[in-house]
Scaffold this motif. Structure first.
Motif, PDB file in Angstrom:
ATOM      1  N   GLU A   1      73.966  64.382  31.052  1.00 44.63           N
ATOM      2  CA  GLU A   1      74.309  65.800  30.989  1.00 44.63           C
ATOM      3  C   GLU A   1      73.558  66.662  32.007  1.00 44.63           C
ATOM      4  O   GLU A   1      73.920  67.818  32.231  1.00 44.63           O
ATOM      5  N   LYS A   2      72.514  66.128  32.609  1.00 40.48           N
ATOM      6  CA  LYS A   2      71.710  66.852  33.597  1.00 40.48           C
ATOM      7  C   LYS A   2      71.361  65.893  34.734  1.00 40.48           C
ATOM      8  O   LYS A   2      70.228  65.426  34.840  1.00 40.48           O
ATOM      9  N   ILE A   3      72.331  65.602  35.590  1.00 39.21           N
ATOM     10  CA  ILE A   3      72.112  64.648  36.674  1.00 39.21           C
ATOM     11  C   ILE A   3      71.408  65.355  37.831  1.00 39.21           C
ATOM     12  O   ILE A   3      71.925  66.337  38.371  1.00 39.21           O
ATOM     13  N   PRO A   4      70.231  64.883  38.237  1.00 39.60           N
ATOM     14  CA  PRO A   4      69.405  65.620  39.213  1.00 39.60           C
ATOM     15  C   PRO A   4      69.770  65.349  40.669  1.00 39.60           C
ATOM     16  O   PRO A   4      68.915  65.045  41.505  1.00 39.60           O
ATOM     17  N   PHE A   5      71.051  65.448  40.998  1.00 44.58           N
ATOM     18  CA  PHE A   5      71.511  65.265  42.367  1.00 44.58           C
ATOM     19  C   PHE A   5      72.451  66.401  42.747  1.00 44.58           C
ATOM     20  O   PHE A   5      73.083  67.020  41.882  1.00 44.58           O
ATOM     21  N   LYS A   6      72.550  66.654  44.045  1.00 42.66           N
ATOM     22  CA  LYS A   6      73.394  67.725  44.539  1.00 42.66           C
ATOM     23  C   LYS A   6      74.871  67.418  44.280  1.00 42.66           C
ATOM     24  O   LYS A   6      75.266  66.248  44.136  1.00 42.66           O
ATOM     25  N   SER A   7      75.684  68.440  44.245  1.00 43.36           N
ATOM     26  CA  SER A   7      77.119  68.277  44.091  1.00 43.36           C
ATOM     27  C   SER A   7      77.678  67.475  45.274  1.00 43.36           C
ATOM     28  O   SER A   7      77.163  67.547  46.393  1.00 43.36           O
ATOM     29  N   GLU A   8      78.705  66.676  44.969  1.00 45.92           N
ATOM     30  CA  GLU A   8      79.409  65.860  45.972  1.00 45.92           C
ATOM     31  C   GLU A   8      78.457  64.918  46.707  1.00 45.92           C
ATOM     32  O   GLU A   8      78.501  64.778  47.924  1.00 45.92           O
ATOM     33  N   SER A   9      77.602  64.230  45.947  1.00 49.62           N
ATOM     34  CA  SER A   9      76.617  63.307  46.527  1.00 49.62           C
ATOM     35  C   SER A   9      77.107  61.865  46.599  1.00 49.62           C
ATOM     36  O   SER A   9      76.638  61.098  47.448  1.00 49.62           O
TER      37      SER A   9
ATOM     38  N   GLU B   1      79.347  66.811  34.616  1.00 48.10           N
ATOM     39  CA  GLU B   1      78.286  66.518  35.569  1.00 48.10           C
ATOM     40  C   GLU B   1      78.686  65.399  36.532  1.00 48.10           C
ATOM     41  O   GLU B   1      78.409  65.462  37.742  1.00 48.10           O
ATOM     42  N   ILE B   2      79.324  64.368  36.012  1.00 50.61           N
ATOM     43  CA  ILE B   2      79.751  63.254  36.868  1.00 50.61           C
ATOM     44  C   ILE B   2      80.801  63.738  37.870  1.00 50.61           C
ATOM     45  O   ILE B   2      80.759  63.376  39.056  1.00 50.61           O
ATOM     46  N   HIS B   3      81.723  64.567  37.418  1.00 50.88           N
ATOM     47  CA  HIS B   3      82.718  65.145  38.324  1.00 50.88           C
ATOM     48  C   HIS B   3      82.022  65.960  39.410  1.00 50.88           C
ATOM     49  O   HIS B   3      82.395  65.901  40.594  1.00 50.88           O
TER      50      HIS B   3
ATOM     51  N   PHE C   1      85.207  57.444  39.390  1.00 50.37           N
ATOM     52  CA  PHE C   1      84.345  57.344  38.214  1.00 50.37           C
ATOM     53  C   PHE C   1      84.822  56.159  37.386  1.00 50.37           C
ATOM     54  O   PHE C   1      85.937  56.160  36.862  1.00 50.37           O
ATOM     55  N   LEU C   2      83.986  55.124  37.298  1.00 51.55           N
ATOM     56  CA  LEU C   2      84.347  53.895  36.586  1.00 51.55           C
ATOM     57  C   LEU C   2      83.670  53.845  35.224  1.00 51.55           C
ATOM     58  O   LEU C   2      82.453  54.021  35.116  1.00 51.55           O
ATOM     59  N   ILE C   3      84.467  53.594  34.193  1.00 54.95           N
ATOM     60  CA  ILE C   3      83.954  53.352  32.840  1.00 54.95           C
ATOM     61  C   ILE C   3      84.389  51.957  32.409  1.00 54.95           C
ATOM     62  O   ILE C   3      85.586  51.644  32.409  1.00 54.95           O
ATOM     63  N   VAL C   4      83.433  51.117  32.058  1.00 52.18           N
ATOM     64  CA  VAL C   4      83.710  49.835  31.396  1.00 52.18           C
ATOM     65  C   VAL C   4      82.977  49.892  30.069  1.00 52.18           C
ATOM     66  O   VAL C   4      81.753  50.036  30.036  1.00 52.18           O
ATOM     67  N   ASP C   5      83.722  49.815  28.960  1.00 51.54           N
ATOM     68  CA  ASP C   5      83.064  50.054  27.676  1.00 51.54           C
ATOM     69  C   ASP C   5      83.920  49.538  26.532  1.00 51.54           C
ATOM     70  O   ASP C   5      85.011  48.974  26.747  1.00 51.54           O
TER      71      ASP C   5
END
Length: 252
Positions: free
Chosen positions: A127-135, A157-159, A168-172
């Motif tokens: 929920e709080k990814i510490p990277f810049k947008s479009e990284s 946040e992932i978007h 965006f890959l989800i395996v679950d």
């Protein structure tokens, strides 16, 4: 190629749940249990998926990661998803291992001996990814996004950190839409999962019963697809094992 190492540790973070997800209280419990099962985590996870976890991971990876990509392995654990990237796509990638449990990340260097690639270690939550947008060109989540505190905030946040045309890959685990199929998967996770975990790892495997609690809070497959479709332009949703496992590639 040189190795880039960075480790940021984050304190426990509280969120108000605004939709799907574990919520702060149950998330803290799940993280505590995951810390205690680190030594047997991979072995039991493979048994629970009937030995098909890496097959599903690989199927998703070859559709979503390409040579030269900058990749965020979110909820990376020991880095199983990334190892399959290196083995099935290319070593010409930069991987950021990102996990809420720093103890998991400490095993990365030993787990990747003999692999020559650029990487970074960072600890935090979805929920709080510490990277810049479009990284990133790709964000990959192998059996991890289900443990988010707030699923919709995690997707947002992932978007944000994905580049245009990023994947965006989800395996679950999947939660079938059909009531009878969902009942079968529920029975398996509630009862047979504990037996498999015990047979695989003895008493150390018993805490895996917590997986059932995360599954109860996980949306049904059609709801999950709808949540992703709110933010992503295209969602490729594949169901395996009667819908009890999913491989999802969402395109920004």
């Amino acid at each position: 190629m040189p190795f880039i190492q960075k480790l940021n540790t984050s304190p426990t973070i509280s969120f108000l749940l605004n939709g799907h997800g574990l919520g702060s209280t149950y998330w803290n419990e799940v993280i505590r249990i995951l810390r205690n099962i680190i030594p047997v985590y991979d072995k039991v996870n493979s048994a629970i998926s009937l030995g098909r976890d890496n097959q599903f991971r690989t199927e998703g990876i070859i559709k979503s990661v390409f040579p030269g990509n900058k990749v965020l392995d979110a909820g990376s654990g020991y880095g199983n998803m990334s190892k399959l990237v290196l083995e099935n796509v290319s070593k010409d990638v930069t991987i950021h291992f990102y996990d809420p449990i720093p103890e998991m990340l400490k095993n990365i260097s030993s787990n990747f001996k003999g692999y020559d690639f650029n990487y970074c270690l960072c600890s935090g939550v979805f929920e709080k990814i510490p990277f810049k947008s479009e990284s990133f060109d790709a964000v990959i989540c192998g059996y991890s996004i289900r443990d988010s505190i707030d699923l919709e905030q995690a997707f947002e946040e992932i978007h944000r950190v994905l580049k245009d045309d990023g994947r965006f890959l989800i395996v679950d685990l999947g939660k079938p839409d059909n009531f009878l199929l969902r009942a079968l998967v529920t029975i398996y996770l509630k009862y047979f999962l504990v037996i498999l975990a015990y047979l695989t790892a003895g008493r150390k495997g018993l805490p895996f019963r917590t997986l059932y609690g995360t599954y109860l809070r996980w949306p049904k497959n059609n709801v999950l697809k709808q949540l992703l479709s709110k933010r992503f332009s295209k969602v490729d949703f594949k169901k395996k094992l009667l819908g009890g496992a999913i491989i999802v590639v969402a395109y920004k």
